[in-house]
Design a protein around this motif. Structure first.
Motif, PDB file in Angstrom:
ATOM      1  N   GLY A   1       0.834  -1.194   0.000  1.00 47.74           N
ATOM      2  CA  GLY A   1       0.000   0.000   0.000  1.00 47.74           C
ATOM      3  C   GLY A   1       0.869   1.244   0.000  1.00 47.74           C
ATOM      4  O   GLY A   1       2.021   1.219   0.432  1.00 47.74           O
ATOM      5  N   VAL A   2       0.307   2.325  -0.497  1.00 46.48           N
ATOM      6  CA  VAL A   2       1.033   3.589  -0.574  1.00 46.48           C
ATOM      7  C   VAL A   2       0.320   4.616   0.297  1.00 46.48           C
ATOM      8  O   VAL A   2      -0.900   4.773   0.222  1.00 46.48           O
ATOM      9  CB  VAL A   2       1.118   4.091  -2.031  1.00 46.48           C
ATOM     10  CG1 VAL A   2       1.861   5.418  -2.112  1.00 46.48           C
ATOM     11  CG2 VAL A   2       1.783   3.048  -2.916  1.00 46.48           C
ATOM     12  N   GLN A   3       1.094   5.291   1.112  1.00 49.46           N
ATOM     13  CA  GLN A   3       0.551   6.276   2.040  1.00 49.46           C
ATOM     14  C   GLN A   3      -0.211   7.377   1.301  1.00 49.46           C
ATOM     15  O   GLN A   3       0.223   7.875   0.270  1.00 49.46           O
ATOM     16  CB  GLN A   3       1.682   6.885   2.860  1.00 49.46           C
ATOM     17  CG  GLN A   3       1.216   7.836   3.931  1.00 49.46           C
ATOM     18  CD  GLN A   3       2.375   8.344   4.778  1.00 49.46           C
ATOM     19  OE1 GLN A   3       3.533   8.262   4.403  1.00 49.46           O
ATOM     20  NE2 GLN A   3       2.055   8.868   5.932  1.00 49.46           N
ATOM     21  N   ASN A   4      -1.380   7.717   1.848  1.00 51.06           N
ATOM     22  CA  ASN A   4      -2.203   8.834   1.392  1.00 51.06           C
ATOM     23  C   ASN A   4      -2.781   8.693  -0.017  1.00 51.06           C
ATOM     24  O   ASN A   4      -3.231   9.685  -0.589  1.00 51.06           O
ATOM     25  CB  ASN A   4      -1.439  10.162   1.499  1.00 51.06           C
ATOM     26  CG  ASN A   4      -1.046  10.469   2.923  1.00 51.06           C
ATOM     27  OD1 ASN A   4      -1.781  10.181   3.863  1.00 51.06           O
ATOM     28  ND2 ASN A   4       0.131  11.032   3.101  1.00 51.06           N
ATOM     29  N   LEU A   5      -2.785   7.492  -0.574  1.00 51.60           N
ATOM     30  CA  LEU A   5      -3.443   7.301  -1.873  1.00 51.60           C
ATOM     31  C   LEU A   5      -4.916   7.009  -1.664  1.00 51.60           C
ATOM     32  O   LEU A   5      -5.293   6.361  -0.696  1.00 51.60           O
ATOM     33  CB  LEU A   5      -2.829   6.125  -2.641  1.00 51.60           C
ATOM     34  CG  LEU A   5      -1.564   6.361  -3.439  1.00 51.60           C
ATOM     35  CD1 LEU A   5      -1.245   5.135  -4.286  1.00 51.60           C
ATOM     36  CD2 LEU A   5      -1.656   7.577  -4.319  1.00 51.60           C
ATOM     37  N   LYS A   6      -5.731   7.448  -2.591  1.00 49.86           N
ATOM     38  CA  LYS A   6      -7.154   7.135  -2.538  1.00 49.86           C
ATOM     39  C   LYS A   6      -7.353   5.650  -2.819  1.00 49.86           C
ATOM     40  O   LYS A   6      -6.533   5.010  -3.494  1.00 49.86           O
ATOM     41  CB  LYS A   6      -7.909   7.967  -3.561  1.00 49.86           C
ATOM     42  CG  LYS A   6      -7.910   9.442  -3.231  1.00 49.86           C
ATOM     43  CD  LYS A   6      -8.743  10.214  -4.191  1.00 49.86           C
ATOM     44  CE  LYS A   6      -8.692  11.675  -3.764  1.00 49.86           C
ATOM     45  NZ  LYS A   6      -9.763  12.461  -4.272  1.00 49.86           N
ATOM     46  N   THR A   7      -8.447   5.112  -2.308  1.00 47.04           N
ATOM     47  CA  THR A   7      -8.762   3.698  -2.492  1.00 47.04           C
ATOM     48  C   THR A   7      -8.743   3.314  -3.965  1.00 47.04           C
ATOM     49  O   THR A   7      -8.200   2.272  -4.334  1.00 47.04           O
ATOM     50  CB  THR A   7     -10.132   3.363  -1.868  1.00 47.04           C
ATOM     51  OG1 THR A   7     -10.056   3.605  -0.453  1.00 47.04           O
ATOM     52  CG2 THR A   7     -10.520   1.924  -2.110  1.00 47.04           C
ATOM     53  N   LYS A   8      -9.313   4.138  -4.804  1.00 48.98           N
ATOM     54  CA  LYS A   8      -9.363   3.851  -6.247  1.00 48.98           C
ATOM     55  C   LYS A   8      -7.964   3.613  -6.813  1.00 48.98           C
ATOM     56  O   LYS A   8      -7.740   2.690  -7.588  1.00 48.98           O
ATOM     57  CB  LYS A   8     -10.051   5.013  -6.979  1.00 48.98           C
ATOM     58  CG  LYS A   8     -10.163   4.835  -8.477  1.00 48.98           C
ATOM     59  CD  LYS A   8     -10.829   6.065  -9.107  1.00 48.98           C
ATOM     60  CE  LYS A   8     -11.044   5.906 -10.589  1.00 48.98           C
ATOM     61  NZ  LYS A   8      -9.866   6.025 -11.393  1.00 48.98           N
ATOM     62  N   THR A   9      -7.007   4.426  -6.416  1.00 47.82           N
ATOM     63  CA  THR A   9      -5.639   4.295  -6.916  1.00 47.82           C
ATOM     64  C   THR A   9      -4.961   3.060  -6.336  1.00 47.82           C
ATOM     65  O   THR A   9      -4.210   2.374  -7.038  1.00 47.82           O
ATOM     66  CB  THR A   9      -4.834   5.572  -6.617  1.00 47.82           C
ATOM     67  OG1 THR A   9      -5.563   6.703  -7.088  1.00 47.82           O
ATOM     68  CG2 THR A   9      -3.478   5.540  -7.304  1.00 47.82           C
ATOM     69  N   GLN A  10      -5.224   2.757  -5.061  1.00 50.25           N
ATOM     70  CA  GLN A  10      -4.674   1.528  -4.471  1.00 50.25           C
ATOM     71  C   GLN A  10      -5.185   0.312  -5.256  1.00 50.25           C
ATOM     72  O   GLN A  10      -4.423  -0.607  -5.572  1.00 50.25           O
ATOM     73  CB  GLN A  10      -5.083   1.400  -2.996  1.00 50.25           C
ATOM     74  CG  GLN A  10      -4.658   2.531  -2.100  1.00 50.25           C
ATOM     75  CD  GLN A  10      -3.231   2.451  -1.585  1.00 50.25           C
ATOM     76  OE1 GLN A  10      -2.373   1.775  -2.119  1.00 50.25           O
ATOM     77  NE2 GLN A  10      -2.972   3.162  -0.499  1.00 50.25           N
ATOM     78  N   ILE A  11      -6.480   0.303  -5.582  1.00 53.93           N
ATOM     79  CA  ILE A  11      -7.067  -0.800  -6.336  1.00 53.93           C
ATOM     80  C   ILE A  11      -6.450  -0.878  -7.735  1.00 53.93           C
ATOM     81  O   ILE A  11      -6.161  -1.974  -8.233  1.00 53.93           O
ATOM     82  CB  ILE A  11      -8.605  -0.670  -6.399  1.00 53.93           C
ATOM     83  CG1 ILE A  11      -9.189  -0.902  -5.004  1.00 53.93           C
ATOM     84  CG2 ILE A  11      -9.207  -1.645  -7.409  1.00 53.93           C
ATOM     85  CD1 ILE A  11     -10.673  -0.570  -4.877  1.00 53.93           C
ATOM     86  N   GLU A  12      -6.236   0.265  -8.367  1.00 57.36           N
ATOM     87  CA  GLU A  12      -5.587   0.277  -9.685  1.00 57.36           C
ATOM     88  C   GLU A  12      -4.185  -0.334  -9.604  1.00 57.36           C
ATOM     89  O   GLU A  12      -3.780  -1.109 -10.483  1.00 57.36           O
ATOM     90  CB  GLU A  12      -5.518   1.699 -10.233  1.00 57.36           C
ATOM     91  CG  GLU A  12      -6.854   2.255 -10.651  1.00 57.36           C
ATOM     92  CD  GLU A  12      -6.826   3.735 -10.963  1.00 57.36           C
ATOM     93  OE1 GLU A  12      -5.783   4.413 -10.739  1.00 57.36           O
ATOM     94  OE2 GLU A  12      -7.865   4.253 -11.425  1.00 57.36           O
TER      95      GLU A  12
ATOM     96  N   GLU B   1       2.352  -2.771   4.250  1.00 55.51           N
ATOM     97  CA  GLU B   1       1.745  -1.469   4.573  1.00 55.51           C
ATOM     98  C   GLU B   1       0.222  -1.556   4.565  1.00 55.51           C
ATOM     99  O   GLU B   1      -0.480  -0.718   3.995  1.00 55.51           O
ATOM    100  CB  GLU B   1       2.257  -0.371   3.645  1.00 55.51           C
ATOM    101  CG  GLU B   1       3.751  -0.114   3.750  1.00 55.51           C
ATOM    102  CD  GLU B   1       4.232   0.289   5.157  1.00 55.51           C
ATOM    103  OE1 GLU B   1       3.398   0.560   6.037  1.00 55.51           O
ATOM    104  OE2 GLU B   1       5.456   0.333   5.355  1.00 55.51           O
ATOM    105  N   LEU B   2      -0.284  -2.576   5.240  1.00 57.51           N
ATOM    106  CA  LEU B   2      -1.722  -2.808   5.334  1.00 57.51           C
ATOM    107  C   LEU B   2      -2.500  -1.595   5.858  1.00 57.51           C
ATOM    108  O   LEU B   2      -3.576  -1.297   5.339  1.00 57.51           O
ATOM    109  CB  LEU B   2      -2.018  -4.036   6.189  1.00 57.51           C
ATOM    110  CG  LEU B   2      -3.476  -4.454   6.193  1.00 57.51           C
ATOM    111  CD1 LEU B   2      -3.835  -5.157   4.902  1.00 57.51           C
ATOM    112  CD2 LEU B   2      -3.780  -5.313   7.385  1.00 57.51           C
ATOM    113  N   PRO B   3      -1.997  -0.856   6.845  1.00 52.83           N
ATOM    114  CA  PRO B   3      -2.763   0.293   7.328  1.00 52.83           C
ATOM    115  C   PRO B   3      -3.066   1.315   6.230  1.00 52.83           C
ATOM    116  O   PRO B   3      -4.074   2.007   6.288  1.00 52.83           O
ATOM    117  CB  PRO B   3      -1.873   0.896   8.408  1.00 52.83           C
ATOM    118  CG  PRO B   3      -1.061  -0.247   8.899  1.00 52.83           C
ATOM    119  CD  PRO B   3      -0.794  -1.091   7.667  1.00 52.83           C
TER     120      PRO B   3
END
Length: 122
Positions: free
Chosen positions: A16-27, A75-77
């Motif tokens: 996971g990447v800090q401060n990314l929106k859910t949509k971008t994490q899914i992408e 980086e699950l959180p």
């Protein structure tokens, strides 16, 4: 340490990447699943539940009955933000498929107190 223990055996690694929106994490997750599947035409999931269903389909297609699939979520959180529904989707994935299909899931995060508070670490 995880990469050392599972030296070259990790099926899919996602951080996971800090401060990314859910949509971008899914992408980002979708990109890695497509890469693992070797299919550039997989549809982009609209949410985490769809993303985990897609992962199940891909893992089923590539399943080796003698070898465990090893999934590493780092980086699950940063993935499980308040409204992301990541944890619920992961729970679906684990309880309905992964725990019954020779899968090892490794979960890490720099905010360990967050995971302990949610009882992810036992």
């Amino acid at each position: 340490m995880v990469r050392t223990v599972y030296d070259g055996k990790i099926t899919l690694e996602f951080t996971g990447v800090q401060n990314l929106k859910t949509k971008t994490q899914i992408e980002n997750f979708h990109f890695l699943v497509q890469n693992y599947a070797g299919k550039a035409d997989l549809p982009l999931p609209k949410n985490w539940m769809s993303a985990f269903r897609q992962l199940i389909t891909v893992l089923d297609e590539k399943k080796d009955t003698e070898q465990k699939s090893i999934l590493f979520f780092d980086e699950l959180p940063w993935l499980a933000s308040r409204r992301s529904v990541f944890l619920e989707a992961f729970g679906f994935f684990w309880n309905n498929w992964a725990s019954k299909n020779n899968v090892i899931v490794v979960i890490c995060g720099s905010a360990a107190s967050w995971m302990i508070k949610l009882k992810l670490c036992t």
